[in-house]
Design an enzyme around this catalytic site. Sequence first.
Site, short mmCIF file in Angstrom:
data_model
loop_
_atom_site.label_atom_id
_atom_site.label_comp_id
_atom_site.label_asym_id
_atom_site.label_seq_id
_atom_site.Cartn_x
_atom_site.Cartn_y
_atom_site.Cartn_z
N PRO A 65 11.39 -14.39 18.39
CA PRO A 65 10.65 -15.25 19.32
C PRO A 65 9.42 -15.95 18.71
CG PRO A 65 11.22 -13.17 20.37
CD PRO A 65 11.56 -13.03 18.91
N THR A 94 10.59 -20.34 15.41
CA THR A 94 9.49 -21.31 15.44
C THR A 94 8.19 -20.51 15.50
OG1 THR A 94 10.85 -22.86 16.69
CG2 THR A 94 8.48 -23.27 16.65
N LYS A 169 8.54 -29.05 13.01
CA LYS A 169 9.07 -28.55 14.30
C LYS A 169 8.02 -28.70 15.42
CE LYS A 169 11.47 -26.15 17.27
NZ LYS A 169 12.58 -26.77 18.00
N LYS A 244 4.59 -21.77 23.97
CA LYS A 244 4.22 -21.22 22.65
C LYS A 244 4.13 -22.34 21.62
CE LYS A 244 7.46 -20.10 20.07
NZ LYS A 244 8.62 -19.70 19.28
P1 NAD Z 1 15.53 -14.98 22.35
O1 NAD Z 1 14.40 -14.29 22.98
O2 NAD Z 1 16.79 -15.24 23.14
O3 NAD Z 1 16.00 -14.17 21.00
C1 NAD Z 1 15.12 -13.52 20.14
C2 NAD Z 1 15.73 -12.16 19.81
O4 NAD Z 1 14.91 -11.51 18.81
C3 NAD Z 1 15.81 -11.22 21.00
O5 NAD Z 1 17.15 -10.81 21.20
C4 NAD Z 1 14.90 -10.03 20.59
O6 NAD Z 1 15.36 -8.79 21.07
C5 NAD Z 1 14.96 -10.11 19.09
N1 NAD Z 1 13.87 -9.45 18.35
C6 NAD Z 1 12.53 -9.58 18.54
N2 NAD Z 1 11.87 -8.86 17.62
C7 NAD Z 1 12.80 -8.26 16.84
C8 NAD Z 1 12.73 -7.39 15.71
N3 NAD Z 1 11.58 -6.98 15.19
N4 NAD Z 1 13.90 -6.95 15.18
C9 NAD Z 1 15.08 -7.37 15.69
N5 NAD Z 1 15.21 -8.19 16.74
C10 NAD Z 1 14.09 -8.63 17.31
O7 NAD Z 1 14.95 -16.36 21.77
P2 NAD Z 1 15.77 -17.67 21.32
O8 NAD Z 1 15.89 -18.59 22.48
O9 NAD Z 1 16.97 -17.24 20.55
O10 NAD Z 1 14.69 -18.32 20.32
C11 NAD Z 1 14.46 -17.79 19.01
C12 NAD Z 1 13.52 -18.74 18.27
O11 NAD Z 1 14.14 -20.05 18.20
C13 NAD Z 1 12.17 -18.95 18.96
O12 NAD Z 1 11.17 -19.01 18.00
C14 NAD Z 1 12.35 -20.30 19.68
O13 NAD Z 1 11.11 -20.97 19.86
C15 NAD Z 1 13.27 -21.03 18.74
N6 NAD Z 1 14.10 -22.08 19.34
C16 NAD Z 1 14.76 -21.84 20.52
C17 NAD Z 1 15.54 -22.85 21.07
C18 NAD Z 1 16.30 -22.66 22.38
O14 NAD Z 1 16.83 -23.65 22.91
N7 NAD Z 1 16.40 -21.43 22.91
C19 NAD Z 1 15.66 -24.09 20.43
C20 NAD Z 1 15.01 -24.29 19.21
C21 NAD Z 1 14.22 -23.26 18.68
#
Ligand code: NAD
Length: 298
Positions: A65, A94, A169, A244
Amino acid sequence: MRIGFIGVGNMGGPMARNLVQGNYAVRAYDLDAERLAAAGAAGVATVPSALDAVQDADVVISMLPASRHVRQLYLDDGLLDALPPTAVAIDCSTIAPATARDVAARAAQRGIEMLDAPVSGGTAGAEQAKLTFMVGGDAATLARVRPVFERMGANIFHAGASGAGQTAKLCNNMLLAVQMTATAEALALGVANGLDAATLSEIMRASSGGNWPLNVYNPWPGVMEGVPAARGYQGGFAVDLMLKDLNLAVDAAADAGTPTALGALARNLFAMHRRQNDAGALDFSSILRLVAPETEAR
Ligand code: NAD
């Protein structure tokens, strides 16, 4: 090539699946047991810890995250110490450019090359392997692992030195937040003055106000199928994550002394929306509820 994949959430889950379909040997780990099980059910090999995932790995990819999770994983939990020195670490989360530079510098002390490679394209882009990657770090390292990126994305840009991918980004998401808010406002203005939201959307798409939300992510319910607005703003890109990114953009602007008047305004509007509408977990196109609270009652 063996790949350790840490964080199989909304984005990381489909990215890891695409790597498996590309015949990479992927071992995945997530703190959240449900998400890990979902990755397993989708055909990704799962392991019980991050350290297991990176044992003997050629590449480690993380999709977490925020900055604090990346620090925790690589530094506090000792992932850098567990990685083979020949490995390449790719963080696709990000996060703050300064954190990306700091973790990459710590990796370099162990001889490990690290790239920051945040993505654009949302969950649909992740599912369809059509993400845009914005990569910061050594160009020769990127060239070495480019085939891995190509299994997950359609556009791979080298933005510059370590941290530059994150900076690109933040610029992009600040622009997206401003565009989405302005699009919601224009649609609300038109509808309040008797126009049909779908007709107005078509007109603006073909005119000088055309933009990405109007093309593929219309915030007005009922205008487009398959977008978060069509399902009560569930799924997609959470307000919490957009907020964020806007906070990171505002911080970066403060560091550089750059005025970002509209970015700062968007940051405040999303913070108000989150609080007033309890919207943290909703998709960011729900900003429509702030600018036109009566919309869904129409
Ligand atoms: P999400 O919350 O669905 O997934 C993040 C995962 O990381 C979760 O499953 C969580 O349990 C896991 N996690 C956290 N800490 C951990 C650790 N120490 N060890 C193992 N697993 C751990 O979030 P997302 O939507 O997949 O987004 C991830 C990143 O991508 C973010 O930084 C977000 O800003 C970026 N992003 C998201 C999108 C979107 O459309 N969702 C688009 C572009 C960028």
